[in-house]
Design a protein around this motif. Structure first.
Motif, PDB file in Angstrom:
ATOM      1  N   ASP A  99      11.265  14.175   2.101  1.00 41.59           N
ATOM      2  CA  ASP A  99      11.501  13.680   3.425  1.00 41.59           C
ATOM      3  C   ASP A  99      10.283  12.574   3.792  1.00 41.59           C
ATOM      4  O   ASP A  99      10.153  12.328   4.852  1.00 41.59           O
ATOM      5  CB  ASP A  99      11.511  14.512   4.415  1.00 41.59           C
ATOM      6  CG  ASP A  99      10.269  15.619   4.211  1.00 41.59           C
ATOM      7  OD1 ASP A  99       9.285  15.202   3.751  1.00 41.59           O
ATOM      8  OD2 ASP A  99      10.520  16.737   4.956  1.00 41.59           O
ATOM      9  N   VAL A 100      10.047  11.816   2.784  1.00 39.88           N
ATOM     10  CA  VAL A 100       8.983  10.683   3.063  1.00 39.88           C
ATOM     11  C   VAL A 100       9.399   9.278   2.314  1.00 39.88           C
ATOM     12  O   VAL A 100       9.769   9.364   0.863  1.00 39.88           O
ATOM     13  CB  VAL A 100       7.666  11.154   2.672  1.00 39.88           C
ATOM     14  CG1 VAL A 100       6.511  10.083   2.664  1.00 39.88           C
ATOM     15  CG2 VAL A 100       7.220  12.370   3.481  1.00 39.88           C
ATOM     16  N   VAL A 101       9.467   8.088   2.826  1.00 37.51           N
ATOM     17  CA  VAL A 101       9.592   6.958   2.235  1.00 37.51           C
ATOM     18  C   VAL A 101       8.309   6.414   1.978  1.00 37.51           C
ATOM     19  O   VAL A 101       7.477   6.233   2.852  1.00 37.51           O
ATOM     20  CB  VAL A 101      10.262   6.110   2.997  1.00 37.51           C
ATOM     21  CG1 VAL A 101      10.575   4.824   2.400  1.00 37.51           C
ATOM     22  CG2 VAL A 101      11.933   6.678   3.625  1.00 37.51           C
ATOM     23  N   VAL A 102       8.006   6.138   0.738  1.00 33.87           N
ATOM     24  CA  VAL A 102       6.718   5.448   0.197  1.00 33.87           C
ATOM     25  C   VAL A 102       7.209   4.288   0.079  1.00 33.87           C
ATOM     26  O   VAL A 102       8.061   3.711  -0.813  1.00 33.87           O
ATOM     27  CB  VAL A 102       6.157   6.247  -0.868  1.00 33.87           C
ATOM     28  CG1 VAL A 102       4.946   5.556  -1.655  1.00 33.87           C
ATOM     29  CG2 VAL A 102       6.159   7.646  -0.871  1.00 33.87           C
ATOM     30  N   TRP A 103       6.258   3.336   0.739  1.00 31.71           N
ATOM     31  CA  TRP A 103       6.389   1.751   0.666  1.00 31.71           C
ATOM     32  C   TRP A 103       4.918   1.057   0.582  1.00 31.71           C
ATOM     33  O   TRP A 103       4.006   1.467   1.146  1.00 31.71           O
ATOM     34  CB  TRP A 103       7.465   1.096   1.617  1.00 31.71           C
ATOM     35  CG  TRP A 103       7.065   1.569   2.961  1.00 31.71           C
ATOM     36  CD1 TRP A 103       7.108   2.778   3.457  1.00 31.71           C
ATOM     37  CD2 TRP A 103       6.702   0.601   4.017  1.00 31.71           C
ATOM     38  NE1 TRP A 103       6.805   2.636   4.897  1.00 31.71           N
ATOM     39  CE2 TRP A 103       6.558   1.301   5.065  1.00 31.71           C
ATOM     40  CE3 TRP A 103       6.326  -0.760   3.909  1.00 31.71           C
ATOM     41  CZ2 TRP A 103       6.176   0.828   6.313  1.00 31.71           C
ATOM     42  CZ3 TRP A 103       5.972  -1.202   5.228  1.00 31.71           C
ATOM     43  CH2 TRP A 103       5.744  -0.613   6.505  1.00 31.71           C
ATOM     44  N   CYS A 104       5.145  -0.333   0.328  1.00 28.96           N
ATOM     45  CA  CYS A 104       3.851  -1.306   0.303  1.00 28.96           C
ATOM     46  C   CYS A 104       4.343  -2.251   1.560  1.00 28.96           C
ATOM     47  O   CYS A 104       5.360  -2.893   1.459  1.00 28.96           O
ATOM     48  CB  CYS A 104       3.724  -1.684  -0.851  1.00 28.96           C
ATOM     49  SG  CYS A 104       2.559  -0.799  -1.852  1.00 28.96           S
ATOM     50  N   ASP A 105       3.370  -2.410   2.162  1.00 33.18           N
ATOM     51  CA  ASP A 105       3.521  -3.656   3.377  1.00 33.18           C
ATOM     52  C   ASP A 105       3.033  -5.024   2.760  1.00 33.18           C
ATOM     53  O   ASP A 105       2.714  -4.994   1.242  1.00 33.18           O
ATOM     54  CB  ASP A 105       2.602  -3.272   4.439  1.00 33.18           C
ATOM     55  CG  ASP A 105       1.083  -3.414   4.412  1.00 33.18           C
ATOM     56  OD1 ASP A 105       0.535  -3.705   3.092  1.00 33.18           O
ATOM     57  OD2 ASP A 105       0.205  -2.869   5.022  1.00 33.18           O
ATOM     58  N   ARG A 106       3.025  -5.984   3.372  1.00 32.79           N
ATOM     59  CA  ARG A 106       2.964  -7.363   2.767  1.00 32.79           C
ATOM     60  C   ARG A 106       1.334  -7.588   2.166  1.00 32.79           C
ATOM     61  O   ARG A 106       1.068  -8.272   1.386  1.00 32.79           O
ATOM     62  CB  ARG A 106       3.110  -8.368   3.949  1.00 32.79           C
ATOM     63  CG  ARG A 106       4.682  -8.369   4.089  1.00 32.79           C
ATOM     64  CD  ARG A 106       4.646  -9.539   5.261  1.00 32.79           C
ATOM     65  NE  ARG A 106       6.300  -9.820   5.357  1.00 32.79           N
ATOM     66  CZ  ARG A 106       6.720 -10.637   6.439  1.00 32.79           C
ATOM     67  NH1 ARG A 106       5.859 -11.534   7.002  1.00 32.79           N
ATOM     68  NH2 ARG A 106       7.888 -10.721   6.913  1.00 32.79           N
ATOM     69  N   ARG A 107       0.578  -6.770   2.584  1.00 35.37           N
ATOM     70  CA  ARG A 107      -0.923  -6.837   2.055  1.00 35.37           C
ATOM     71  C   ARG A 107      -0.962  -5.944   0.934  1.00 35.37           C
ATOM     72  O   ARG A 107      -2.189  -5.662   0.407  1.00 35.37           O
ATOM     73  CB  ARG A 107      -1.797  -6.397   3.073  1.00 35.37           C
ATOM     74  CG  ARG A 107      -1.950  -7.249   4.195  1.00 35.37           C
ATOM     75  CD  ARG A 107      -2.782  -7.108   5.487  1.00 35.37           C
ATOM     76  NE  ARG A 107      -3.051  -7.637   6.362  1.00 35.37           N
ATOM     77  CZ  ARG A 107      -3.620  -7.716   7.407  1.00 35.37           C
ATOM     78  NH1 ARG A 107      -4.730  -6.886   7.546  1.00 35.37           N
ATOM     79  NH2 ARG A 107      -3.692  -8.578   8.562  1.00 35.37           N
ATOM     80  N   GLY A 108      -0.004  -5.102   0.270  1.00 31.99           N
ATOM     81  CA  GLY A 108       0.006  -4.334  -0.785  1.00 31.99           C
ATOM     82  C   GLY A 108      -0.652  -2.898  -0.511  1.00 31.99           C
ATOM     83  O   GLY A 108      -1.021  -2.117  -1.315  1.00 31.99           O
ATOM     84  N   ARG A 109      -0.794  -2.715   0.839  1.00 35.83           N
ATOM     85  CA  ARG A 109      -1.172  -1.190   1.275  1.00 35.83           C
ATOM     86  C   ARG A 109      -0.100  -0.411   1.007  1.00 35.83           C
ATOM     87  O   ARG A 109       1.210  -0.609   1.585  1.00 35.83           O
ATOM     88  CB  ARG A 109      -1.739  -1.346   2.567  1.00 35.83           C
ATOM     89  CG  ARG A 109      -2.946  -2.281   2.827  1.00 35.83           C
ATOM     90  CD  ARG A 109      -3.415  -2.438   4.425  1.00 35.83           C
ATOM     91  NE  ARG A 109      -2.437  -2.842   5.258  1.00 35.83           N
ATOM     92  CZ  ARG A 109      -2.564  -3.011   6.349  1.00 35.83           C
ATOM     93  NH1 ARG A 109      -3.863  -2.837   7.088  1.00 35.83           N
ATOM     94  NH2 ARG A 109      -1.509  -3.667   7.122  1.00 35.83           N
TER      95      ARG A 109
END
Length: 204
Positions: A95-105
């Motif tokens: 139940d968790v979406v893992v993603w990266c923001d534009r800064r790579g975080r």
């Protein structure tokens, strides 16, 4: 036609969620505020706040949904709506979406509406419905991330320096499998471009 998947609860569950949330966060607290001791000039506004808060949160709770489109994954939560670009999605883990923001975080968005109650309160088949929605979301994520990885791997040599550094950080967050292969390709490209572009993306 691009695939669009909308995950939401049955209509009767949505209506029930609105009513229950209004009662718990609106009507009941407002009633306690009205019946409490103190001047009406204090009790009245407090009751009014609860009567406004209850319907607002109730409508959001009843409208909880996850929309998976060709460009973004939209989570309409209890208090806010989160839009995640499809290209930034790394995985959906339970139940968790893992993603990266534009800064790579590395970021994590918890799908609170799809978490199981584990026996807290009456179930009425709710946990089974949540599991079905999570499984459907997981299948979408697997297909979408796999397609995205193929495109990413092919495009490594065409990226500019900043985009290549970001790909390295995203691939490291992704872990094994195709992400590991992408990481090796991107790091090799960075090294080939010269010592001014360290494979760690310039992070100290």
């Amino acid at each position: 036609m691009a695939e669009v998947l909308r995950l939401e609860f049955e209509r009767w569950r949505r209506v029930a969620s609105v009513v229950v949330t209004f009662l718990l966060l609106g009507a009941v607290p407002a009633l306690f505020a009205v019946q409490s001791s103190g001047p009406w000039g204090v009790r009245g506004p407090i009751a009014g706040v609860f009567l406004l808060l209850g319907p607002l949160v109730g409508v959001r709770a009843g409208g909880y949904a996850v929309r998976c489109g060709p460009d973004d994954l939209v989570v309409r939560g209890f208090l806010r709506t989160r839009r995640i670009p499809v290209e930034a999605v790394i995985a959906v883990r339970t139940d968790v979406v893992v993603w990266c923001d534009r800064r790579g975080r590395l970021r994590r968005t918890v799908l609170w509406g799809l978490r199981e109650s584990h026996g807290r309160g009456p179930d009425l088949g709710l946990d089974a419905r949540k599991r079905a929605l999570r499984e459907e979301l997981g299948r979408w994520a697997h297909r979408t991330v796999r397609k995205g990885l193929d495109r990413r791997i092919r495009a490594v040599g065409e990226l500019d320096d900043d985009a290549l550094r970001r790909e390295v950080m995203i691939a490291r967050a992704g872990g094994q499998g195709g992400w590991e292969y992408l990481r090796r390709r991107a790091e090799a490209e960075l090294i080939a471009r010269g010592p001014a572009l360290p494979a760690d993306g310039g992070q100290g």
